[in-house]
Design a protein around this motif. Structure first.
Motif, short mmCIF file in Angstrom:
data_model
loop_
_atom_site.label_atom_id
_atom_site.label_comp_id
_atom_site.label_asym_id
_atom_site.label_seq_id
_atom_site.Cartn_x
_atom_site.Cartn_y
_atom_site.Cartn_z
N ILE A 86 -3.83 58.44 12.64
CA ILE A 86 -4.50 57.70 13.70
C ILE A 86 -3.88 58.52 14.96
CG2 ILE A 86 -3.88 55.52 14.74
CD1 ILE A 86 -5.01 55.69 11.75
N VAL A 90 -6.35 53.98 19.30
CA VAL A 90 -7.12 53.10 17.88
C VAL A 90 -6.48 51.59 18.24
CG1 VAL A 90 -7.23 53.10 15.68
CG2 VAL A 90 -7.33 55.40 16.56
N ILE A 95 -6.51 49.92 12.58
CA ILE A 95 -5.00 50.45 11.38
C ILE A 95 -4.79 49.11 10.90
CG2 ILE A 95 -2.97 50.88 11.50
CD1 ILE A 95 -3.45 51.98 14.74
N GLY A 107 -8.53 59.88 7.58
CA GLY A 107 -7.69 58.79 9.11
C GLY A 107 -8.76 58.83 10.30
N THR A 109 -9.59 57.70 14.52
CA THR A 109 -9.57 58.55 15.88
C THR A 109 -10.43 57.78 16.66
OG1 THR A 109 -9.37 60.26 16.62
CG2 THR A 109 -11.37 60.38 15.05
#
Length: 153
Positions: A86, A90, A95, A107, A109
């Motif tokens: 991450i 974010v 998430i 992941g 960004t």
């Protein structure tokens, strides 16, 4: 009502917590520079949203490279949760969505540091909000838009 049902009902009424599991706190590890205020604000935001944040104050350049996040998607902090990178500011809901969907990706960004994103929304920014996108980065480093935050008024 038989004795078993009476005791079961009494147990549910007197001890309701035993019937329900508490939501699991999600643990995230973050790397940031020791003096970065917005990184600290993002960690506080995550904690308010039910995360446990473990902070490393040694900077994030090396760990970003080690974890494979392309530098062009970099920000002031890098985090790791359940094998996902991450990067940057974010939002917590993105998430959680990533963890629920479990895609095979590197992941998420939010490149740079857009005003109005979590951690970049304090009083010192005087309510200014930049439109931004949360990008999902595949295992080959290719981005696509995961969620847009364009109507921030």
């Amino acid at each position: 009502m038989n004795a078993y049902r009476r005791s079961l009902l009494l147990g549910v009424l007197l001890f309701p917590a035993y019937g329900f599991a508490a939501p699991e706190k999600l643990e995230i590890t973050m790397w940031r520079g020791p003096k970065c205020k917005c990184c600290k604000d993002w960690a506080t935001y995550l904690e308010k949203n039910g995360f446990i944040v473990k902070v490393n104050n040694d900077g994030n350049t090396e760990i970003r490279q080690k974890l494979g996040m392309p530098v062009q998607f970099g920000s002031c902090h890098t985090a790791l949760i359940n094998g996902y990178v991450i990067e940057g500011h974010v939002p917590a809901e993105e998430i959680r969505r990533l963890l629920a969907e479990k895609p095979k990706v590197l992941g998420l960004t939010v490149p740079a540091m857009p005003l109005g994103s979590p951690g970049m929304d304090g009083p010192e920014y005087k309510g200014k909000k930049d439109p931004y996108d949360v990008l999902i980065i595949d295992t080959k480093g290719k981005p696509s838009i995961y969620q847009s935050y364009r109507n921030l008024h």
